[in-house]
Design a protein around this motif. Structure first.
Motif, PDB file in Angstrom:
ATOM      1  N   UNK A  50      36.437  44.106  42.498  1.00  0.00           N
ATOM      2  CA  UNK A  50      37.148  43.711  43.708  1.00  0.00           C
ATOM      3  C   UNK A  50      36.315  44.042  44.946  1.00  0.00           C
ATOM      4  N   UNK A  51      35.757  45.260  44.983  1.00  0.00           N
ATOM      5  CA  UNK A  51      34.940  45.635  46.132  1.00  0.00           C
ATOM      6  C   UNK A  51      33.737  44.728  46.301  1.00  0.00           C
ATOM      7  N   UNK A  52      33.107  44.376  45.180  1.00  0.00           N
ATOM      8  CA  UNK A  52      31.934  43.498  45.245  1.00  0.00           C
ATOM      9  C   UNK A  52      32.308  42.116  45.744  1.00  0.00           C
TER      10      UNK A  52
ATOM     11  N   UNK B  57      36.470  32.794  43.275  1.00  0.00           N
ATOM     12  CA  UNK B  57      35.235  32.482  42.542  1.00  0.00           C
ATOM     13  C   UNK B  57      34.314  33.702  42.484  1.00  0.00           C
ATOM     14  N   UNK B  58      34.228  34.449  43.575  1.00  0.00           N
ATOM     15  CA  UNK B  58      33.390  35.655  43.583  1.00  0.00           C
ATOM     16  C   UNK B  58      33.907  36.690  42.600  1.00  0.00           C
ATOM     17  N   UNK B  59      35.226  36.895  42.605  1.00  0.00           N
ATOM     18  CA  UNK B  59      35.803  37.873  41.688  1.00  0.00           C
ATOM     19  C   UNK B  59      35.527  37.473  40.243  1.00  0.00           C
ATOM     20  N   UNK B  60      35.700  36.199  39.946  1.00  0.00           N
ATOM     21  CA  UNK B  60      35.433  35.718  38.587  1.00  0.00           C
ATOM     22  C   UNK B  60      33.975  35.943  38.208  1.00  0.00           C
ATOM     23  N   UNK B  61      33.099  35.772  39.164  1.00  0.00           N
ATOM     24  CA  UNK B  61      31.667  35.964  38.920  1.00  0.00           C
ATOM     25  C   UNK B  61      31.354  37.420  38.565  1.00  0.00           C
ATOM     26  N   UNK B  62      31.995  38.349  39.246  1.00  0.00           N
ATOM     27  CA  UNK B  62      31.700  39.767  39.028  1.00  0.00           C
ATOM     28  C   UNK B  62      32.412  40.359  37.823  1.00  0.00           C
ATOM     29  N   UNK B  63      33.517  39.782  37.406  1.00  0.00           N
ATOM     30  CA  UNK B  63      34.258  40.341  36.276  1.00  0.00           C
ATOM     31  C   UNK B  63      33.460  40.218  34.979  1.00  0.00           C
ATOM     32  N   UNK B  64      33.493  41.237  34.125  1.00  0.00           N
ATOM     33  CA  UNK B  64      32.801  41.148  32.834  1.00  0.00           C
ATOM     34  C   UNK B  64      33.488  40.132  31.931  1.00  0.00           C
ATOM     35  N   UNK B  65      32.814  39.655  30.890  1.00  0.00           N
ATOM     36  CA  UNK B  65      33.389  38.611  30.031  1.00  0.00           C
ATOM     37  C   UNK B  65      34.765  38.941  29.476  1.00  0.00           C
TER      38      UNK B  65
END
Length: 356
Positions: A45-47, A219-227
């Protein structure tokens, strides 16, 4: 974070703040082991919140007598060519503190005293009689901005028990949607997410950016979340016509409603009910034990959305009011004035991204 004792004095406890130097997996393991820790304190979330923005994320540890007692993820916006700026800590710190006031004081000393930033904190615990003691011992002031409000559904209960607890109008709408044989897709795969995101972008284009969580953040959150923790997306269609969808985030044993929308046709087909029910069943099947409805405030949530969520029969909660800590200088006075004006005007706006 449950509210610990506030009886011991700060002089005896030696609470200090120390910047965290590790990686995402270590940070999440630390914060999510504490009761009450939420999405906003997770690394991803922070990222996502600070990507391509003037804000910077700072992660820190609360140290008590040499041991880690808690953690806080703060976003900071520094003013150019000056030490002044704004530090915003939402739903933190999390931890196990014998003296909550001392933990907050460690944050005040770091951000306001040492770094010269105006500090604003939205605590992660409920308002209680001890809140005034915490404010006094922390050196922070209370504000008139009420804490975050939402509702949770216990997924330890059986599906039948959960369904019986729905308001009769909500349950009847779900039955009609099931009989309509809508095509519901549930998954964490890229295709389902992109279908949801296109629908959400169309919804925001029609209703305005204040009508939901921004697609760039999603989209950013989805990008940073692990698989293993990609957003759970749910979409509903009928005869090739898109009706609506929702996205849910998972952290620890909790699932949280993050964003959603319906088309005009979708509302007539009760797609909102079947989307939420389908997500609930999937989260329960995945081992999630608590579903947070992602914001349900009788004063701030639009009436229709509040009624929709309230009729799911969850357990409402409200967190403690926001606190603030001053820093010296004219620029910080201007920062404080602007933050106060915006928070008073908007309260805690709908959507988890909007509040951070």
């Amino acid at each position: 974070m449950g509210l610990p004792s506030v009886e011991s004095s700060m002089e005896e406890s030696h609470y200090t703040y120390q910047k965290f130097e590790g990686e995402a997996e270590e940070w999440n393991a630390l914060v999510l082991r504490y009761p009450g820790a939420g999405l906003i304190q997770t690394w991803e979330f922070g990222a996502a919140r600070t990507q391509n923005s003037p804000w910077q994320v700072e992660r820190g540890l609360i140290i008590v007598n040499g041991y880690v007692a808690g953690a806080a993820q703060t976003i900071v916006r520094a003013m150019p060519f000056t030490r002044a700026g704004f530090a915003w800590l939402n739903r933190g710190p999390v931890g196990s503190f014998e003296n909550v006031g001392a933990a907050f004081d460690a944050l005040r000393r770091h951000f306001s005293v040492s770094r010269g930033l105006y500090l604003r904190i939205a605590p992660p615990f409920m308002e209680t009689e001890a809140s005034a003691v915490i404010r006094r011992e922390s050196g922070l002031r209370g504000t008139d901005i009420a804490g975050w409000a939402s509702s949770t559904i216990d997924l330890n209960n059986s599906e039948d028990a959960i369904r019986v607890n729905f308001h009769s109008k909500w349950r009847n709408a779900l039955v009609r949607a099931e009989r309509a044989e809508l095509n519901v897709r549930v998954g964490s795969d890229p295709e389902t997410f992109e279908t949801f995101l296109r629908g959400h972008a169309a919804h925001l284009s029609l209703r305005g950016l204040g009508a939901g969580v921004d697609t760039a953040f999603l989209r950013s959150l989805q990008e940073f979340l692990p698989p293993e923790r990609k957003l759970l997306s749910v979409t509903a269609t009928k005869d090739g016509c898109y009706l609506g969808g929702a996205a849910f985030v998972r952290y620890g044993k909790t699932g949280e409603y993050l964003a959603g929308h319906n088309t005009e046709v979708g509302r007539k087909e009760n797609s909102g009910q079947i989307v939420l029910w389908s997500a609930l069943r999937q989260l329960k099947s995945d081992g999630v034990i608590r579903l947070d409805l992602g914001g349900m405030d009788e004063y701030l949530t639009p009436a229709g959305i509040f009624r929709f969520k309230n009729r799911m029969g969850g357990k409402p909660y409200r967190l403690a009011s926001e606190m603030e800590g001053d820093a010296p200088g004219l620029i910080n006075k201007v920062v404080r004035w602007r933050v106060r004006r915006e928070r008073s005007r908007n309260g805690h706006e709908g959507g988890v991204a909007a509040t951070n």
